[in-house]
Scaffold this active site. Sequence first.
Site, PDB file in Angstrom:
ATOM      1  CG  ASP A  53      13.376  44.219  41.204  1.00  0.00           C
ATOM      2  OD1 ASP A  53      13.123  45.371  40.799  1.00  0.00           O
ATOM      3  OD2 ASP A  53      14.451  43.632  40.949  1.00  0.00           O
ATOM      4  CG  HIS A  93      19.820  42.698  41.939  1.00  0.00           C
ATOM      5  ND1 HIS A  93      19.841  42.742  40.563  1.00  0.00           N
ATOM      6  CD2 HIS A  93      18.631  43.226  42.312  1.00  0.00           C
ATOM      7  CE1 HIS A  93      18.712  43.275  40.125  1.00  0.00           C
ATOM      8  NE2 HIS A  93      17.962  43.582  41.169  1.00  0.00           N
TER       9      HIS A  93
END
Length: 301
Positions: free
Chosen positions: A64, A268
């Site tokens: 990611d 995040h």
Amino acid sequence: MQLTILGCYAATPRTFTNPTSQVLEINNRLFLIDCGEGTQVQLRKNKVKFSAINHIFISHLHGDHFYGLIGLISTFNLLSRNNPLTVYGPVGIKEIIKLQLKLSNSWPQYDLQFVELSSNQSEVIFEDDKVLVKTIPLKHRVYTNGFLFQEKTKERKLNIDKVQEYEVEKCYYQNIKNGKDITLEDGRIIANAELTFDPPSPKSYAFCSDTMYNESIIPIINEVDVLYHETTFLDSEEHLAEKTMHSTAKEAARIAKQANVKQLVLGHYSTRYDSIELFKQEAQTVFENVLLADDGAEFQF
């Protein structure tokens, strides 16, 4: 200093959320930080010129944070890019990208360079006349670095009224802006402070994702203007943060407070939560100046 958030959610891309990637513009330098899936689409949506990206910083080799890199490198080639491109990241990033380019027979025509990182100590990895970039060693499940971007002090600004009052010739202006005193023809020495104004304070930005709570980074990021710190979980899932080596919003705020930073930006986020506002609310119980990153958000500092 402008920060553009291309993606700021954890783990996987979804219909309306993207994994980590952001663009930092500081002192007329533009840097791409991390490159999750969909980064090049987000660059287009946010009208970031591909040709302006000459340096890409990859924090670690979890998908990611870099699975969008090969696509972006390939697109640069399709666009007949000429400018060199440098990728900074952990040892292994060069092997991964070169293998994909080799097997797809699509090695770029432009100069593609890699700076591979392995040190567990903070080190300078980029420097020019305007900006310096250092690593911030983080604690995660794989080797990970954050990045500290520091603007260099600009030259002093002329006090035109004073310069003209003392009839200083223009050929000495650059020396004055560089901080030097001036000796007049009659022997008088005019202090630089009388002839100039202080330049703007240099700005700084620290990117810290992914990492567990880690007080060892505090001396490196002390008094930065802006700290981006991952906040994957809320305090109610602290056990998951510890297990996965991530941070909670409250832990990010504790780091910001101890480092005496001016502004904390959270990101995040785990998508298990109904609202990212919960992260801000939790962080502000410890540290007041909190902003929420979100895909497409732009911040001017």
